[in-house]
Motif scaffolding. Sequence first.
Motif, PDB file in Angstrom:
ATOM      1  N   VAL A  71      23.134  50.964   9.801  1.00 26.01           N
ATOM      2  CA  VAL A  71      24.015  50.250  10.375  1.00 26.01           C
ATOM      3  C   VAL A  71      23.535  49.149  11.377  1.00 26.01           C
ATOM      4  O   VAL A  71      23.738  47.944  11.656  1.00 26.01           O
ATOM      5  N   ILE A  72      22.534  49.747  12.129  1.00 25.73           N
ATOM      6  CA  ILE A  72      21.599  48.879  13.125  1.00 25.73           C
ATOM      7  C   ILE A  72      20.807  47.906  12.518  1.00 25.73           C
ATOM      8  O   ILE A  72      20.849  46.628  12.594  1.00 25.73           O
ATOM      9  N   GLN A 120      21.058  37.941  30.524  1.00 22.61           N
ATOM     10  CA  GLN A 120      21.289  39.380  30.872  1.00 22.61           C
ATOM     11  C   GLN A 120      22.595  39.921  30.450  1.00 22.61           C
ATOM     12  O   GLN A 120      22.754  40.798  30.095  1.00 22.61           O
ATOM     13  N   VAL A 121      23.667  39.081  30.952  1.00 27.63           N
ATOM     14  CA  VAL A 121      24.911  39.305  30.536  1.00 27.63           C
ATOM     15  C   VAL A 121      24.805  39.516  28.927  1.00 27.63           C
ATOM     16  O   VAL A 121      25.601  40.350  28.419  1.00 27.63           O
ATOM     17  N   ALA A 122      24.539  38.438  28.189  1.00 26.98           N
ATOM     18  CA  ALA A 122      24.510  38.441  26.678  1.00 26.98           C
ATOM     19  C   ALA A 122      23.746  39.603  26.185  1.00 26.98           C
ATOM     20  O   ALA A 122      24.140  40.458  25.183  1.00 26.98           O
ATOM     21  N   THR A 123      22.727  40.043  26.761  1.00 28.64           N
ATOM     22  CA  THR A 123      22.103  41.349  26.410  1.00 28.64           C
ATOM     23  C   THR A 123      22.621  42.807  26.623  1.00 28.64           C
ATOM     24  O   THR A 123      22.910  43.401  25.704  1.00 28.64           O
ATOM     25  N   ALA A 124      23.357  42.910  27.689  1.00 32.46           N
ATOM     26  CA  ALA A 124      24.116  43.983  27.850  1.00 32.46           C
ATOM     27  C   ALA A 124      25.451  43.853  27.084  1.00 32.46           C
ATOM     28  O   ALA A 124      25.735  45.020  26.482  1.00 32.46           O
ATOM     29  N   GLU A 125      26.010  42.983  26.762  1.00 32.83           N
ATOM     30  CA  GLU A 125      26.971  42.644  25.786  1.00 32.83           C
ATOM     31  C   GLU A 125      26.733  43.329  24.472  1.00 32.83           C
ATOM     32  O   GLU A 125      27.520  43.743  23.712  1.00 32.83           O
ATOM     33  N   LEU A 126      25.586  42.690  23.884  1.00 33.55           N
ATOM     34  CA  LEU A 126      25.194  43.214  22.612  1.00 33.55           C
ATOM     35  C   LEU A 126      24.807  44.739  22.538  1.00 33.55           C
ATOM     36  O   LEU A 126      25.298  45.370  21.570  1.00 33.55           O
ATOM     37  N   GLU A 127      24.240  45.403  23.820  1.00 34.88           N
ATOM     38  CA  GLU A 127      24.218  46.583  23.665  1.00 34.88           C
ATOM     39  C   GLU A 127      25.482  47.449  23.549  1.00 34.88           C
ATOM     40  O   GLU A 127      25.555  48.496  22.954  1.00 34.88           O
ATOM     41  N   ASP A 128      26.238  46.825  24.369  1.00 31.71           N
ATOM     42  CA  ASP A 128      27.854  47.497  24.189  1.00 31.71           C
ATOM     43  C   ASP A 128      28.566  47.333  22.978  1.00 31.71           C
ATOM     44  O   ASP A 128      29.169  48.100  22.531  1.00 31.71           O
ATOM     45  N   TYR A 129      28.114  46.099  22.482  1.00 34.88           N
ATOM     46  CA  TYR A 129      28.693  45.811  20.948  1.00 34.88           C
ATOM     47  C   TYR A 129      28.124  46.861  20.062  1.00 34.88           C
ATOM     48  O   TYR A 129      28.979  47.486  19.279  1.00 34.88           O
ATOM     49  N   TYR A 179      26.498  42.805  13.720  1.00 35.07           N
ATOM     50  CA  TYR A 179      25.740  43.063  14.514  1.00 35.07           C
ATOM     51  C   TYR A 179      24.753  42.123  14.453  1.00 35.07           C
ATOM     52  O   TYR A 179      24.064  41.311  15.626  1.00 35.07           O
ATOM     53  N   MET A 180      24.219  41.715  13.330  1.00 38.18           N
ATOM     54  CA  MET A 180      23.158  40.751  13.147  1.00 38.18           C
ATOM     55  C   MET A 180      23.854  39.240  13.609  1.00 38.18           C
ATOM     56  O   MET A 180      23.081  38.535  14.309  1.00 38.18           O
ATOM     57  N   ALA A 181      24.937  38.925  13.626  1.00 36.13           N
ATOM     58  CA  ALA A 181      25.672  37.705  14.041  1.00 36.13           C
ATOM     59  C   ALA A 181      25.661  37.829  15.598  1.00 36.13           C
ATOM     60  O   ALA A 181      25.303  36.922  16.234  1.00 36.13           O
ATOM     61  N   TYR A 189      22.255  36.858  17.605  1.00 37.94           N
ATOM     62  CA  TYR A 189      22.207  35.433  17.902  1.00 37.94           C
ATOM     63  C   TYR A 189      22.457  35.033  19.255  1.00 37.94           C
ATOM     64  O   TYR A 189      21.999  33.993  19.529  1.00 37.94           O
ATOM     65  N   ASN A 190      23.499  35.919  19.985  1.00 34.49           N
ATOM     66  CA  ASN A 190      23.643  35.285  21.057  1.00 34.49           C
ATOM     67  C   ASN A 190      22.892  35.552  22.279  1.00 34.49           C
ATOM     68  O   ASN A 190      22.578  34.665  23.031  1.00 34.49           O
ATOM     69  N   ILE A 191      21.668  36.318  21.851  1.00 31.68           N
ATOM     70  CA  ILE A 191      20.364  36.433  22.702  1.00 31.68           C
ATOM     71  C   ILE A 191      19.505  35.298  22.464  1.00 31.68           C
ATOM     72  O   ILE A 191      19.131  34.896  23.419  1.00 31.68           O
ATOM     73  N   GLN A 192      19.403  34.748  21.267  1.00 31.70           N
ATOM     74  CA  GLN A 192      18.586  33.659  21.126  1.00 31.70           C
ATOM     75  C   GLN A 192      19.332  32.467  21.573  1.00 31.70           C
ATOM     76  O   GLN A 192      18.302  31.491  21.864  1.00 31.70           O
TER      77      GLN A 192
END
Length: 409
Positions: free
Chosen positions: A29-30, A105-114, A36-38, A41-44
């Motif tokens: 899954v990871i 930082q927000v995008a990183t936290a949101e990715l972890e929550d996702y 999740y791959m999409a 891209y928010n981090i990049q």
Amino acid sequence: MKRTFTILLMALAANYANSLEYEDFMQQVISANKSYMAEKYNIQITEANIEAAGTINNPEVSFNYGNNQDWNLGMGQTYEVGLSYSIPLGGVRKSRIRLAKGEHQVATAELEDYLSSLRMTAAEAFADAWMAKHEWKLAQENYDIMSRIALSDSARLANGDINKADAMQSSLEARTAYGKLIMADAEYRNALLSLSVFIGGAEIDTIGELPSVIFALHLINLEQLKITALECRKDLLADSLKKQASQYNINLVKAERVPELTLNAGYVHSNEVVNELAPAPKFDGFTVGFSIPLPFAAANKGAMKSARFELMKSDCQYQATTERVYTEVEQAYNRYKAAEATMSEYDTKLLNDAHVILDTREKGYYEGEWNLAELLMARTTYIEIMRGYYEAAVERFIASATLNRMIGK
């Protein structure tokens, strides 16, 4: 008919030869989930925004040409080259970089929550597939029982040991069990297809058992769970970082309201003036200066109001999330306690007793001690107990996974 059923069961078993275990599934899954791959891209994107925020103003180069009717009055021609550069006085560039880093930082936290939410959804899908697998096994076991009885009753009818109605009923029950087996197989296949979406569409033959994620309830402190959630929940962290980013945005708006200082320098070359009334030699000149806009636009407070309202909104959202976290943790805790209590009712003895009773009824039926109705009742009771056990196992697994999710683990 027996040969046909046997071939069917062999084919179904062959399709479920390779088992996908839960931990392997979650790893895939990871690594392979397209959604999740999409999201990654928010981090990049935010990293690129940080780079873009560091952009400095471009210097401006100008060129001017002048002709003072040189062709008929001989008043000469001029050439002017200028260079200007605007310097933000309010620290706009620094504020832009700080805001871009905050959004990263927000995008990183949101990715972890996702990812946490995705893993929870995947766990529920795995549990659904596991339940479908055991429904299929129950249907197969039910069919095995009824096909044995139908074949036995066919022989007993030929010997005159039972009447035709009993033989017809057992045959009907076997055919009904066969239909339920086909439906259960279809449901299991569909559940596996749903699972494959989580791992990039990879084919899944069958799945393994649910992991034993069990809490020691007597060691769990509800208040401590809430504290852990406040420290570890990624959605709460994201809302906290959004508050910080909103403050950075206010700082940027303030910086943008400070006028820019523009420095300029120029070089002027004038050709010789040959007009007889006002002759002049050719010469080179230099100019330096600066300009600063009048801050009339600062009277418009719209951008600052918007930024402040955004900060107020993010603060309210953070408080709302905090309250929701407390509620969700307590609800998940209560759900797990109930699931654990339900599961404790299905001990090994209960399951073994149900199986022994069914076997005893089946043997007794062959020996004439029990009638068909009593055997069918024992079979129904056994299936209900086993289905209840599987449902309780699924509920406890989902409840434990939910509790882990609610405390941010």
